[in-house]
Design an enzyme around this catalytic site. Sequence first.
Site: not given
Ligand SMILES: NC(=O)c1ccc[n+]([C@@H]2O[C@H](COP(=O)([O-])OP(=O)(O)OC[C@H]3O[C@@H](n4cnc5c(N)ncnc54)[C@H](O)[C@@H]3O)[C@@H](O)[C@H]2O)c1
Ligand SMILES: [Zn+2]
Length: 365
Positions: A121, A142, A184, A226, A236, A240, A244, A247, A251, A264
């Site tokens: 939990r 999130k 972003e 942010k 949201e 907030r 999006n 998005h 998405h 993304h």
């Molecule tokens: N929670 C939120 O508010 C929020 C906001 C925006 C996006 N997201 C989510 O974030 C995700 C995308 O995140 P991302 O783009 O960071 O993707 P990711 O975590 O998959 O990283 C992208 C790639 O880079 C590699 N990598 C990470 N750090 C590295 C480094 N320092 N050096 C070399 N390689 C590295 C990873 O292994 C991966 O292959 C999506 O699922 C999206 O929905 C969430």
């Molecule tokens: Zn995003």
Amino acid sequence: MEQLHVETPSRSYPVYIGEGIRHQAVRLLEPVLKGKSRVLIFSDANVASLYGDEVKAALEAFHPVSFFSIEAGESSKSLEGYEKGLTACMEEHLDRQSVIIALGGGVIGDLAGFVAATYMRGIAFVQMPTTLLAQDSSVGGKTGINHPLGKNLIGAFYQPEAVIYDTETLVSLPDKEWRSGFAEMIKHAYIKDPEFLAWLKENVQSVDAMKKDTLRRFLKRSIAIKADIVKEDEKESGVRAFLNFGHTLGHALEKVSGYGDMTHGEAVAAGMIFSMKLSNYLQLSDWNIKEEASWLEKLGYDVEAPSAFSPAELMEAIKNDKKVQAGELAFVLVESPGRPFLQKVRESDVLDLLTEMKKGGVKYD
Ligand SMILES: NC(=O)c1ccc[n+]([C@@H]2O[C@H](COP(=O)([O-])OP(=O)(O)OC[C@H]3O[C@@H](n4cnc5c(N)ncnc54)[C@H](O)[C@@H]3O)[C@@H](O)[C@H]2O)c1
Ligand SMILES: [Zn+2]
């Protein structure tokens, strides 16, 4: 080192930004780790091989530390990945006094955060972001995973106890991922800060320019935007939702392209241009689409990406997105930089626009 503070109704926490600060994790996390039983570092295979040992070794000197890593990529942000994460918590005997440290990009932050939110939990968690995109995802609480029917449909609002953003880890990031994260940042500027947008347009004309020493400054600005929005509306119910921007279609593009082909941010960039076209189409704005698109294209984004897919298939994916309320499509549109609004849009208008794009029309020059 720079420091910001995120305040939300459920929790306030520090965000540290600085070069090489992963080496200071023990000191920075002292208030969080005090009295805690165990630490589980949760990472992906790529990040684990680059920074896993260092972070583990630093913490291990003071705390019992376990390490769990999952396959890299969006496909791990799934029910299966979630189960694996929970299994690791049980196998490593994490209890309610344990802490999960998410070491990685947005995928790991979202997944490990959701595991932390739901294991027993809810146990404490810390974000140690390693991608540029994580300037967005590591702040705001999130967390969640994807379902085959749609992205981020399962999740929880769950704030971290602290964020340690070591900009030195970004040196190993591939260009595609810089581009993904930068989208972003552009989004934050479009919805909230015309001055910042103008500065970005003037100073960042290539992926290399994203990596300059100005990075830390604009990273801080972007996180502050942010944090401001999240402070005002943690769950949201209002502003907030503006985050999006880009998005809804973004998405859908990620889904139809099979999660992973398109990053993304690349999908969001195409989604932002689509939203501008849509608001022009509905006569709610007067964007010079050619001008906006040409900057993004120069940075390497494919803003015409939607035209590679069938409009009906994209429409289906849009309708599965959680931003569809009572059958109406809610789109975040932006009238001009800094002036976002939420607009209910008819399905037929979106489909018309997608169809025209597919035919190579609708440029709105
Ligand atoms: N929670 C939120 O508010 C929020 C906001 C925006 C996006 N997201 C989510 O974030 C995700 C995308 O995140 P991302 O783009 O960071 O993707 P990711 O975590 O998959 O990283 C992208 C790639 O880079 C590699 N990598 C990470 N750090 C590295 C480094 N320092 N050096 C070399 N390689 C590295 C990873 O292994 C991966 O292959 C999506 O699922 C999206 O929905 C969430
Ligand atoms: Zn995003």
